[in-house]
Write an enzyme that holds these catalytic residues in place. Sequence first.
Site, short mmCIF file in Angstrom:
data_model
loop_
_atom_site.label_atom_id
_atom_site.label_comp_id
_atom_site.label_asym_id
_atom_site.label_seq_id
_atom_site.Cartn_x
_atom_site.Cartn_y
_atom_site.Cartn_z
N VAL A 61 -0.50 6.46 -48.49
CA VAL A 61 0.87 6.08 -48.12
C VAL A 61 1.11 4.57 -48.16
O VAL A 61 2.25 4.14 -48.08
CB VAL A 61 1.25 6.62 -46.72
CG1 VAL A 61 1.31 8.13 -46.73
CG2 VAL A 61 0.28 6.10 -45.66
N TYR A 62 0.07 3.78 -48.27
CA TYR A 62 0.26 2.33 -48.28
C TYR A 62 1.05 1.94 -49.54
O TYR A 62 0.59 2.14 -50.66
CB TYR A 62 -1.07 1.58 -48.27
CG TYR A 62 -1.89 1.73 -47.01
CD1 TYR A 62 -1.36 2.30 -45.85
CD2 TYR A 62 -3.21 1.29 -46.97
CE1 TYR A 62 -2.12 2.42 -44.71
CE2 TYR A 62 -3.98 1.40 -45.83
CZ TYR A 62 -3.44 1.98 -44.70
OH TYR A 62 -4.19 2.11 -43.57
N SER A 63 2.24 1.39 -49.31
CA SER A 63 3.13 0.99 -50.40
C SER A 63 3.36 2.14 -51.38
O SER A 63 3.42 1.93 -52.60
CB SER A 63 2.57 -0.23 -51.14
OG SER A 63 2.61 -1.37 -50.29
#
Length: 347
Positions: A61-63
Site C-alpha cells: 500500500v505504500y504509495s
Amino acid sequence: MRNHPLGRTGLFVSELCLGTMTFGGSDGIWSQIGDLQQADAERLVGQALDAGINFIDTADVYSGGLSEQITGQALKNLQVPRDSVVVATKVFGETGPGPNARGASRSHIMDGLKASLKRLQLDHVDLYQIHGFDPATPIEETVRALDQLVRQGHVRYVGVSNWAAWQIVKALGIAERWGLARFESLQAYYTVAGRDLERELVPMLKSEGVGLMVWSPLAGGLLSGKYGREQQAEQGSRRVSFDFPPVDKDRAWDCVDAMRPIAAAHGVSVAQVALAWLLHQPQVTSVIVGARRAEQLADNLAATQVALSAAELAQLDQVSRLPAEYPGWMFARQGENRRKQLAGAPG
C-alpha cells in the site's frame, strides 16, 4: 552493524532495517511522508547496504505499490545479489475498488503476493507480513494461506504487524496444532516515549520466541530533536503535516529533555539517542529507519555506535516508564516472593 536471528529462525537480519515508506510519494498521505523517486531512493538503498544493512521493508500500500516498484528496481540497478538482502513486504490494506481487495483473506493474500512479486521483480520475498488485524477473516484462514505460500516457495518466513498479543498467540497455537508456518516476527510501534507494547506484547514475544521489528522509532519525527516543549518544527516537517503516531506529548517532551544532555555528552544527535535506546532493548530484533535525505540516513546509521551507560538507560527508563495498570501491579505484588526464589535469595 550487528545482526540478530529473526524470531526462532536461522535467518539473520541487521539491527537496522531500511524502511521504504518515503519512496514514491504518489499522492495524499504518501506525498506528506516522502516523495523520493527512483534515483534518490536508489542512492539511499545503496548507502544502507554499504553501511551493513541487509534488511529492507516495504508494503503493497505504500504509495499505491510504487514503493515496492522503486525498491525492486533499485535492487536490480544496483546489482544486489539476491541472497545478500532480506526483503520484507506486507499485505492487508486496500489495493483496489472491490470488496475482496483488502483484508487477510486467502483471496487477498494470494492476489497481493502475486502483485508484490511482480512489482519487486522477485520470485520470492523473505518475510511476508500481515499488515493489520482483519476482523472479517478467521485467523486460521490467514495462517493456512500463508503456510501455502511458504510451501510453494514464494515466501520464506511470515510475520504480522499491529496485532494484539492474544491474536498472535491464537495464530501461533493454530500453526503449532496443524504443523503450519508460524509468525516469526511482529512489526510494531515502539519508542522511548511510547512503551505501550511492554504491557502485553513484549512478555508474549519473549515467551514465544517471536522477533520484534520496530516501526516509527522516532515517533514520526517527534523524537528527532527538532521538536520540544517550546520548540516549533520547521515548516514542511513530517509532524506538521502528518501528526502520527499518537503520542502523549508531555511524556515525549520529558523524554526529549532527558535525551538532550545525554546526546550532548556523547556528541551525537537526539535522534541517535532515541534509536540507541531501542537498540539496547533485548527484545528488539531490528529497528526500521526511513529517510528523505542521505544525511538523515547517515545520522540514523550512526546510532549503532552509541553505547548508553547503565546510568543513562536508568535515567531514560525513569522518565519514560509507563504508569502501573491492572493486572500488572498485582503481578508485581503477588509474585515478589517467587521472583526472590528464582534469584536464589534465602527464604
